[in-house]
Structures are given as C-alpha cells and as structure tokens.
Design an enzyme around this catalytic site. Structure first.
Site, short mmCIF file in Angstrom:
data_model
loop_
_atom_site.label_atom_id
_atom_site.label_comp_id
_atom_site.label_asym_id
_atom_site.label_seq_id
_atom_site.Cartn_x
_atom_site.Cartn_y
_atom_site.Cartn_z
N GLY A 1 3.94 47.41 8.31
CA GLY A 1 4.30 47.43 9.73
C GLY A 1 5.46 48.33 10.11
N ASN B 1 5.27 51.38 11.43
CA ASN B 1 4.97 51.93 12.77
C ASN B 1 5.11 50.86 13.84
OD1 ASN B 1 4.06 54.86 12.87
ND2 ASN B 1 2.98 54.10 11.05
N ARG C 1 -18.57 41.23 11.64
CA ARG C 1 -17.49 41.87 12.41
C ARG C 1 -17.43 41.33 13.83
NH1 ARG C 1 -15.59 45.74 9.23
NH2 ARG C 1 -17.05 46.69 7.79
N ARG D 1 -9.18 47.50 9.15
CA ARG D 1 -10.46 46.80 9.36
C ARG D 1 -11.25 47.61 10.39
NH1 ARG D 1 -13.39 41.95 7.72
NH2 ARG D 1 -14.86 41.60 9.40
N ASN E 1 -4.74 54.76 17.77
CA ASN E 1 -4.56 54.63 16.32
C ASN E 1 -3.64 55.76 15.86
OD1 ASN E 1 -5.04 53.70 13.61
ND2 ASN E 1 -6.44 55.44 13.33
N HIS F 1 -2.81 58.15 12.36
CA HIS F 1 -3.35 58.52 11.05
C HIS F 1 -2.46 59.60 10.45
CE1 HIS F 1 -6.40 59.03 7.95
NE2 HIS F 1 -6.27 60.33 8.11
N ASP G 1 -11.01 57.38 12.18
CA ASP G 1 -10.00 58.45 12.22
C ASP G 1 -10.49 59.66 13.01
OD1 ASP G 1 -8.28 56.86 10.68
OD2 ASP G 1 -9.15 57.59 8.82
N GLU H 1 5.54 59.97 12.11
CA GLU H 1 4.75 58.90 12.74
C GLU H 1 5.62 58.03 13.62
OE1 GLU H 1 1.90 56.72 10.32
OE2 GLU H 1 2.18 58.13 8.69
C1 GAR Z 1 0.59 54.64 8.21
O1 GAR Z 1 0.92 55.78 7.45
C2 GAR Z 1 -0.61 54.93 9.08
O2 GAR Z 1 -0.61 56.25 9.60
C3 GAR Z 1 -1.75 54.71 8.14
O3 GAR Z 1 -1.38 53.55 7.43
C4 GAR Z 1 0.05 53.52 7.32
C5 GAR Z 1 0.54 52.17 7.77
O4 GAR Z 1 1.91 52.06 7.54
N1 GAR Z 1 -2.99 54.53 8.82
C6 GAR Z 1 -4.15 55.06 8.40
O5 GAR Z 1 -4.25 55.65 7.34
C7 GAR Z 1 -5.33 54.85 9.33
N2 GAR Z 1 -6.48 55.52 8.85
P1 GAR Z 1 2.78 51.02 8.35
O6 GAR Z 1 2.13 49.65 8.15
O7 GAR Z 1 4.14 51.09 7.69
O8 GAR Z 1 2.81 51.44 9.78
#
Ligand code: GAR
Length: 217
Positions: free
Chosen positions: A13, A15, A67, A93, A109, A111, A147, A176
C-alpha cells in the site's frame, strides 16, 4: 464537494499511502472514503487505519473463480461508503468486463512501466530484458484488458546499466507516488476528459523538460 474515493489494495500500500497523504490537503478535490483490501494480510490496511481512513476487507479467495459474486460484495461495500471514484493501488485481482464497464471513466490504475510497453507481471524485469534506457509509471483508466486503457499521466526515469529489477522498481516507485495523487487531482477536479480512447487534460501540458538517457558528458 470533494469526490469520494475508494482505494483498492492487495499488499503493502505505498501508493495508497501517497494518495491518503495528498488527500489531506484542504484544496485536494477528493477524500479517501475507504480503503478496501481483498486480502486480510495486506500491509497497507494498518497504514490506512493509522491515518484514520476507514478500512474494509472483502476476501476474494473464498469466491474462487466466481468473480461476479466477489464484485457484488465489493459493490455493496462501495455503495455503503457512497464511493464515486476508485483507485486501484497494487490490487492484484482481475475484474469482469461488467464491473469495469460500470466504473468506466471513474476507475484508475497505476502500473510501473510506460504503457503500452510491458503490461502484466514483472514489468521492471521486462524493461531490463528489452534494454530500454527510459522507463517509468503510468496512471490509466481501467478497461477490461489488463494494464491498458486511456492514459491519464506518465512519469519517466532513466534506466541504469547496473539496474536490477529491484533498483529500477524503487526508482519508478518514487515517480508513482508523485503521479498517482496528481492524476487523481485531475480526475476529481474535472480537469480531464475522454476523447474516445484518448484522455485529454484541460488547461495543462507536459513539463517541457526532456529526459535523455544515457547522459553524455
Ligand atoms: C506498484 O508498483 C504498482 O504500480 C504495481 O504494484 C505495486 C504496488 O505497490 N501495480 C501493478 O503492477 C499493476 N499491474 P504498493 O502496494 O506499494 O502501492
């Protein structure tokens, strides 16, 4: 009126924490109404609680491949918290096309690559294998394809010759944490519009700075 946002997480978490921090600003056009995790062991839940943000767990595992049933439980929670916008933040998910369609234009989202390059798993390792000299992160609207979807904002970093997936991931993660709050500010503040599959920003442009990598002395 601030727009009511749900952040969906599955893990640490970071982000989510950046979004919660940004939303504390008086002039931020969104408030974090609830953080929802599909895993009870997600580290981000404790961070959200410490920040005073309501948290909820909708375990996805008991639903197995159903789902739609998971999404019905999730939607009930989102309705309960009067959620208007969703930010996926490391939410691992996949959704049905119906759920995505219901939230189209209202679900973001992030990525860790410059999409459409390197969607899917381990995008940082994919970038290193491809030998790109610049990579970064993308905030985009969610569509049924993983994505992919209209791009709201991107941030770039230089890739170093000695990068590992971990060092590159860490460099991208700092970007990010800057662009996700900024992208949410644009969406919640009504500063972006969708022109077909293209997202346009009202009254704003790129920084004008070029990032060139490698730098030549
Ligand atoms: C982040 O780097 C995000 O961009 C990536 O998962 C990580 C979560 O980190 N998401 C993906 O790859 C989506 N396809 P966080 O829980 O510390 O935010």
């Amino acid at each position: 009126m601030k727009r009511r946002v749900a952040i969906l997480i599955s893990g640490r978490g970071s982000n989510m924490a950046a979004l919660i921090e940004a939303a504390k600003a008086a002039d931020f056009p969104a408030e974090i109404a609830v953080v929802v995790s599909n895993r009870s062991d997600a580290g981000g839940l404790a961070i959200a609680s410490q920040s005073g943000v309501p948290t909820a767990i909708v375990e996805s595992r008991p639903f197995g491949k159903d789902r739609a049933a998971f999404e019905a439980a999730l939607q009930a929670l989102l309705d309960q918290h009067k959620v208007e916008l969703i930010c996926l933040a490391g939410f691992m998910r996949l959704f049905t096309a119906e759920f995505v369609q219901h939230w189209y234009g209202r679900m973001l989202n992030i990525h860790p690559s410059l999409l459409p390059a390197f969607p899917g798993l381990e995008p940082q390792a994919q970038a290193l294998r491809a030998g790109v000299k610049i990579s970064g992160a993308t905030v985009h609207f969610v569509i049924p394809q993983t994505d992919a979807g209209p791009i709201v904002m991107q941030g770039a970093v230089a890739v170093q010759d000695d990068d590992t997936p971990e060092t590159l991931a860490a460099r991208i993660l700092t970007v990010e944490h800057r662009i996700y709050p900024d992208a949410l500010r644009l969406l919640a503040g009504g500063q972006i519009r969708l022109d077909g599959d293209i997202c346009k920003t009202i009254g704003s442009a790129g920084s004008g700075d070029a990032l060139i990598s490698p730098a030549v002395n």
